[in-house]
Design an enzyme around this catalytic site. Structure first.
Site, short mmCIF file in Angstrom:
data_model
loop_
_atom_site.label_atom_id
_atom_site.label_comp_id
_atom_site.label_asym_id
_atom_site.label_seq_id
_atom_site.Cartn_x
_atom_site.Cartn_y
_atom_site.Cartn_z
CB SER A 1 5.44 -0.84 12.10
OG SER A 1 5.12 0.54 12.26
CD GLU B 1 -3.37 -1.68 7.78
OE1 GLU B 1 -2.29 -1.97 7.28
OE2 GLU B 1 -3.98 -0.64 7.50
CE LYS C 1 0.01 3.52 4.81
NZ LYS C 1 0.00 3.69 6.23
N GLY D 1 2.77 3.14 10.61
CA GLY D 1 3.74 4.19 10.34
C GLY D 1 4.53 4.65 11.56
CG ASN E 1 -1.71 1.27 1.39
OD1 ASN E 1 -1.76 2.08 0.46
ND2 ASN E 1 -2.32 1.47 2.54
CG HIS F 1 -5.93 2.42 5.52
ND1 HIS F 1 -5.41 3.35 6.38
CD2 HIS F 1 -4.95 1.51 5.30
CE1 HIS F 1 -4.14 3.02 6.65
NE2 HIS F 1 -3.85 1.91 6.00
CD GLU G 1 -2.72 6.00 6.73
OE1 GLU G 1 -2.84 5.81 5.50
OE2 GLU G 1 -1.70 5.66 7.38
P1 13P Z 1 3.10 0.99 7.59
O1 13P Z 1 3.59 -0.35 7.10
O2 13P Z 1 3.83 2.15 6.98
O3 13P Z 1 3.05 1.03 9.08
O4 13P Z 1 1.60 1.14 7.07
C1 13P Z 1 0.69 0.13 7.32
C2 13P Z 1 -0.55 0.42 6.55
O5 13P Z 1 -1.29 1.32 6.89
C3 13P Z 1 -0.80 -0.40 5.37
O6 13P Z 1 -2.12 -0.22 4.93
#
Ligand code: 13P
Length: 242
Positions: free
Chosen positions: A205, A161, A7, A167, A5, A93, A95
């Site tokens: 992460s 997640e 982002k 992140g 992903n 998600h 976010e």
């Molecule tokens: P990270 O691997 O950067 O922590 O992000 C996880 C994520 O949100 C994948 O959808």
């Protein structure tokens, strides 16, 4: 399955370079899907490139908009994703949940629409740090899973997640991941009365240091990788060696 992903990262050049390296070095295993979710504006471009490699890398979208919101300036609907060859879509998600404030009704409608359009949803759920500390994790997950009706359970990938692990460089401990995945699988089993077709992947992460331990658990059916997926060598290594 291993999912990248990206982002809000990348450019045409970076995507092309990534696909060149990944498609050269990846050892695709039919039983382990490799899914790439670039930013929406690069989906068509990416789809054309991955199809050219004939490596079986699948195209996923990071989002689409519910038809319940139409008319919607700037919106993207499921037909558009089908039109450009998307086989997967991330729904819910954290976010998006935080910034777009999608209700369970909207999420449920998105799940239904995606499934009807033959696009497999990657449905994200997870608790915040505040909720974890307040011992609310399981209640939050039950509430989020409410958007998923019994007939969709085996047509979706559920991604656990934990928001506090995204992140931050702080992945969840394997014992915690196993406890929560087992709980999620139990909830899904209760909805559907069977374990067939239930996939729960972990995200938060994931990196070169921790992927092996996480992926080797029989409670974990795949990885959803953000930051670490941006590097083609890292992503390829994780895919090949998991
Ligand atoms: P990270 O691997 O950067 O922590 O992000 C996880 C994520 O949100 C994948 O959808």
């Amino acid at each position: 399955m291993i999912i990248a992903n990206w982002k809000m990262n990348g450019s045409k050049e970076l995507i092309k370079n990534w696909i060149d390296v990944v498609s050269r070095d990846i050892e695709i295993n039919e039983t382990k899907e490799c899914i790439f979710c670039p930013p929406t504006c690069y989906l068509d471009f990416t789809g054309t490139l991955v199809r050219k490699t004939s490596k079986g890398i699948k195209l996923g979208s990071q989002q689409f908009d519910s038809e319940l919101l139409a008319p919607l300036t700037g919106g993207i609907n499921s037909q558009m994703l089908v039109d450009i060859g998307c086989e997967f879509v991330i729904i819910g998600h954290s976010e998006q949940r935080i910034h777009v404030d999608e209700s369970n009704q909207i999420l449920s409608n998105k799940l239904k629409t995606a499934i009807e359009m033959n696009i497999k949803p990657i449905f994200c759920i997870g608790e915040s740090l505040h909720q974890k500390k307040a011992n609310q994790t399981k209640d939050i997950l039950i509430d989020q899973l409410d958007a998923l009706t019994s007939s969709f359970v085996d047509k979706c990938i559920v991604a656990y997640e934990p928001v506090w692990a995204i992140g931050t460089g702080e992945n969840a401990e394997i014992s915690y991941i196993e406890e929560i995945h087992s709980f999620i699988k139990e909830e899904l089993r209760n909805k559907k009365n069977s374990t067939n077709g239930i996939s729960v992947v972990y995200g938060g992460s994931v990196n070169l240091d921790n992927y092996k331990e996480i992926y080797s658990s029989n409670m974990v059916d795949g990885l959803l990788i953000g930051g670490a997926s941006l590097d083609s060598d890292t992503f390829t290594k994780i895919y090949n060696m998991s």
